[in-house]
Design a protein around this motif. Structure first.
Motif, short mmCIF file in Angstrom:
data_model
loop_
_atom_site.label_atom_id
_atom_site.label_comp_id
_atom_site.label_asym_id
_atom_site.label_seq_id
_atom_site.Cartn_x
_atom_site.Cartn_y
_atom_site.Cartn_z
N GLY A 75 2.00 -48.73 -22.74
CA GLY A 75 2.29 -47.24 -23.02
C GLY A 75 1.55 -46.77 -24.13
O GLY A 75 0.65 -45.83 -23.83
N PRO A 76 1.54 -47.46 -25.39
CA PRO A 76 0.83 -46.81 -26.17
C PRO A 76 -0.68 -46.64 -26.07
O PRO A 76 -1.30 -45.60 -26.42
N ALA A 78 -2.18 -46.25 -22.95
CA ALA A 78 -2.30 -45.27 -22.08
C ALA A 78 -2.26 -43.73 -22.76
O ALA A 78 -2.81 -42.83 -22.16
N LEU A 79 -1.18 -43.57 -23.58
CA LEU A 79 -1.03 -42.36 -24.34
C LEU A 79 -1.99 -42.02 -25.44
O LEU A 79 -1.97 -40.85 -25.85
N GLN A 80 -2.86 -42.87 -25.74
CA GLN A 80 -3.79 -42.71 -26.79
C GLN A 80 -5.35 -42.33 -26.51
O GLN A 80 -5.48 -42.43 -25.26
N TYR A 81 -6.04 -42.10 -27.40
CA TYR A 81 -7.36 -41.75 -27.01
C TYR A 81 -8.06 -43.12 -26.68
O TYR A 81 -7.56 -44.31 -27.15
N THR A 115 -14.72 -37.45 -15.90
CA THR A 115 -13.62 -37.15 -15.35
C THR A 115 -14.16 -36.74 -13.73
O THR A 115 -14.41 -35.59 -13.48
N PHE A 262 -6.52 -38.11 -10.02
CA PHE A 262 -6.78 -38.84 -11.20
C PHE A 262 -7.96 -38.46 -11.90
O PHE A 262 -8.27 -38.75 -13.21
N SER A 287 -13.11 -38.69 -25.10
CA SER A 287 -12.99 -40.02 -24.27
C SER A 287 -12.25 -39.50 -22.72
O SER A 287 -11.51 -38.64 -23.04
N SER A 289 -9.36 -39.85 -19.65
CA SER A 289 -8.00 -39.81 -19.81
C SER A 289 -7.56 -41.45 -19.88
O SER A 289 -7.99 -42.23 -18.74
N SER A 290 -7.07 -42.11 -20.71
CA SER A 290 -6.79 -43.46 -20.91
C SER A 290 -5.69 -43.64 -19.76
O SER A 290 -5.68 -44.71 -19.05
N PHE A 291 -4.73 -42.75 -19.41
CA PHE A 291 -3.68 -42.97 -18.65
C PHE A 291 -4.27 -42.99 -17.21
O PHE A 291 -3.75 -43.85 -16.33
N SER A 292 -5.01 -41.90 -16.84
CA SER A 292 -5.65 -42.15 -15.47
C SER A 292 -6.42 -43.48 -15.33
O SER A 292 -6.36 -44.24 -14.18
N VAL B 55 1.38 -42.21 -31.40
CA VAL B 55 2.05 -41.69 -30.02
C VAL B 55 3.28 -42.91 -29.81
O VAL B 55 4.20 -42.55 -28.86
N GLN B 60 9.11 -42.62 -24.80
CA GLN B 60 8.35 -43.29 -23.62
C GLN B 60 9.11 -43.11 -22.41
O GLN B 60 8.53 -42.72 -21.20
N PRO B 260 -2.60 -37.85 -26.57
CA PRO B 260 -4.18 -37.65 -26.14
C PRO B 260 -4.43 -38.26 -25.02
O PRO B 260 -5.41 -37.75 -24.32
N GLY B 261 -3.67 -39.46 -24.32
CA GLY B 261 -3.97 -39.90 -23.14
C GLY B 261 -4.20 -38.99 -21.91
O GLY B 261 -4.82 -39.55 -21.17
N ARG B 263 -5.14 -36.27 -21.87
CA ARG B 263 -6.51 -35.23 -22.11
C ARG B 263 -6.27 -33.73 -21.30
O ARG B 263 -6.94 -33.34 -20.40
#
Lengths: 441, 441
Positions: A75-76, A78-81, A115, A262, A287, A289-292, B55, B60, B260-261, B263
């Motif tokens: 989780g952290p 995925a949500l971060q830069y 992207t 995505f 950067s 998207s970490s999540f995608s 984050v 979450q 930020p994850g 974007r």
């Protein structure tokens, strides 16, 4: 904020900042495809215009469970830069994906995620194109790539293609002609597999020859390959990148093999270029998207993605067959390409017809397509159109082509009536329009 | 692919394509912040260098349930391409977010979402900057913005700021000086709230004056406001955009208030400019991630996002207090800004110290910061540094500042020993370094 006695902004009534734009902004124009998206979104219209993949064929529960695991375990992160080059685990999977097209021995360090591969196109263009530079591209070529090149004030010069793809002799002649004119050619942009919009594939025999011509002329090759894995019968020949790692920037995408939502694509570049690509990426978006990226990576780790691509292949093969059968039945007087993969058929009409002028009548008949002119930088393509079979069902495709036949035949009847000749002109350029170097002048 | 008798590519051993890059690529250099990310990622180092939000303070499970609902209710939309301007429901929420900073009456049509607000910066730069153009920016300014402007071959000229933000008189003088030199000023780039890196906020009194100066000089204002909602005591004054809708492009982001994850950022632009921004966006990425946008939109629809931002405010206020207390205790001989929000404190050291030269010693003592030179386009900032309090815990911040004091005091002792004077020089430019127009020559 208006104050008496203070000068007003220049510009014009529509745009007070009109005088302030960069020179390159003059090239920012709405594409023909863009206007069509609005038209085609009405549910009663059969759209053979867009390039939207049929994402409903995806196993959404597998994507959902990938998301759940990403949020639970990472989780952290995925949500971060993340890093500018992309998530390392995803880039490892990308090496496996490219291995299916003969690319082996590449380093994970030389993969940069973006992207969508569209953004990788933008990075490469930003890195290489000065105003006035030339990009060589097939005739016709992908409208979105030509828009990127234009946005950096470069010119696209088309090179003829036939049913085996780019014509080597035409490439040689075009390079010689442009060099004679003192033009600076920065790269060859090519879609070797299941071409957008032409539907053809560069033959295995021509691949080393095309690369050799570019190598001799010190022209970088930009290989755009979003459709390569979506073949219907035999696979496409190995990627150009597999034959010349130092001479090719390869662009790949999950938009067609997984899902465009995505926005995950990538570039595989020669080592020195990839350093600069990462800097361009960091400048543009810090950067991706970490999540995608993590969701795609998790999906590739746990789902049967090769089987899923097989499913897509089956879906699109059935739709392509429906389109070709419908064209044969309803529009036998036209000619078209018969692709072995991808999303598109390129249709050539008699010279008396103009696909752009005909479009409003087609929309009135509740069918949409993309006029051929969208895919040329030089005004050609009036007698051609791109038909997409990726999104509508086979039944909708048949219906759409039948409606298109109503429009085409109506136009031809009208022309016959007014011309009074009663004869139907046959296409002068069957299949794909050729671009002899003499056209460049 | 090497063939005897065929000429080799030019360029050099490190990069065969060295001779082919665009002119602008010469400006693509790794930022000082980038190199630091690698250093600071070692777990034993207390990093006061990065700008990563904390984050882990996010709920979450609320994000997770937003994703679940998006996949359940809008799966095919989330997985598909979207419009170039972004998802309409998200853009409606963005109007609500901006309403908290006094922006009212804006149209959802004038909001364009982007891959983080960094990408909106890139679009604006691409739209407006020709080589040689000038962008005005505070002294110091955000390193990532200056990198974007440089990537389009524009020059950044700094304008002095003090504890109330940008100095109007300095802005006037700088404009007059540059106009006298025949330079073309394209816009003022400003971070009015909780400035990165300076930590100061443009006072309410100065806001109309700054806008009026720009209006009189026909200079567009680019207002970058990622931190505005993260105030510690009283809210920041209303956004510049709220005072001059036609003269300001406003950039906002969910990277600091959510995560930020994903974007997801945006631009709110005057109507005519926003048309061109959408074209720039479509050229660069076709459309931003539908999936990310829908998850953020769903979160804003269903979660107590205002309460969540309050939680972030509490977290960051506690960390800022820890940093200021530690600086007072361990480094009383330095000066620093005391921000009322955001992520950063700007520290000024005695002139004898050089923050860039000192950094390797700091990392040896297991603390990292960003040298002040990163935030100037003209080599200034050697005696300054940016300290971030956003990511480390209050305890880690105290530890980091104590380590920093060991480094600073060790350096000063060394200098004293060698100089033999025994006296400590006080900073000649307390607080923020000023940039008088005479510095521009």
């Amino acid at each position: 904020m208006t104050t008496d006695g203070v000068p007003q902004r220049t510009g014009n009534n529509l745009d007070p900042w009109y005088a302030n734009y960069a020179e390159r902004a003059a090239g920012f124009a709405a594409s023909e495809v863009r206007a069509l998206f609005a038209v085609a979104s009405r549910p009663e219209v059969v759209s053979l215009a867009g390039g939207m993949p049929f994402v409903s064929a995806l196993p959404q529960e597998l994507i959902h469970s990938s998301m759940e695991r990403v949020m639970r375990d990472q989780g952290p992160t995925a949500l971060q830069y993340g890093g500018g080059a992309g998530i390392p685990s995803l880039r490892e999977h990308i090496l496996d994906v490219m291995g299916l097209e003969g690319i082996r021995g590449a380093s994970v360090d030389d993969v940069v995620t973006s992207t969508g591969s569209q953004q990788a196109l933008d990075f490469v263009a930003k890195l290489f194109l000065d105003p006035g530079d030339v990009v060589l591209a097939e005739a016709p070529s992908y409208v979105g790539a030509m828009g990127v090149f234009r946005s950096y004030q470069a010119s696209v010069v088309h090179v003829a293609m036939d049913d085996e793809g780019l014509v080597p002799e035409a490439l040689r002649e075009t390079i010689a002609y442009l060099r004679g004119q003192g033009r600076r050619i920065k790269f060859l942009y090519t879609i070797p597999n299941f071409h957008n919009p032409a539907g053809v594939t560069l033959s295995a025999a021509r691949r080393p020859e095309i690369l050799e011509i570019c190598r001799q002329n010190e022209i970088l090759v930009l290989e755009d390959n979003p459709y390569g894995l979506l073949h219907f019968d035999e696979p496409a020949p190995n990627a150009l990148r597999s034959l010349d790692p130092e001479g090719v920037i390869y662009l790949g995408s999950f938009s067609k093999t997984l899902a465009p939502g995505f926005r995950v694509g990538w570039a595989l570049a020669p080592h020195a270029i990839r350093e600069k690509l990462i800097l361009a990426a960091e400048s543009a978006i810090l950067s991706p998207s970490s999540f995608s990226q993590l969701v795609v990576s998790e999906y590739l780790s746990t789902a049967d993605w090769r089987g899923q691509i097989d499913t897509f292949r089956g879906v699109y093969r059935e739709r392509k067959d429906a389109m070709i059968e419908a064209l044969s039945e309803y529009l036998p007087q036209l000619s078209w390409t018969n692709p072995n993969g991808g999303f598109y058929v390129w249709v050539t009409m008699p010279d008396v017809l103009d696909s752009k002028q005909m479009l409003p009548r087609a929309v009135r008949e509740l069918v949409a397509y993309t006029p051929g002119t969208a895919f040329f930088a030089d005004g050609r393509g009036r007698h051609a159109m791109r038909l997409s079979f990726c999104y509508p069902t086979p039944e909708a495709i048949r219906l759409g082509v039948r409606r298109l036949a109503t429009v085409v035949n109506g136009e031809l009847d009208l022309i016959d009536t007014f011309a009074g000749t009663g004869s139907l002109q046959s296409p002068t350029t069957p299949g794909i329009e050729l671009a002899p170097p003499s056209d460049l002048k």
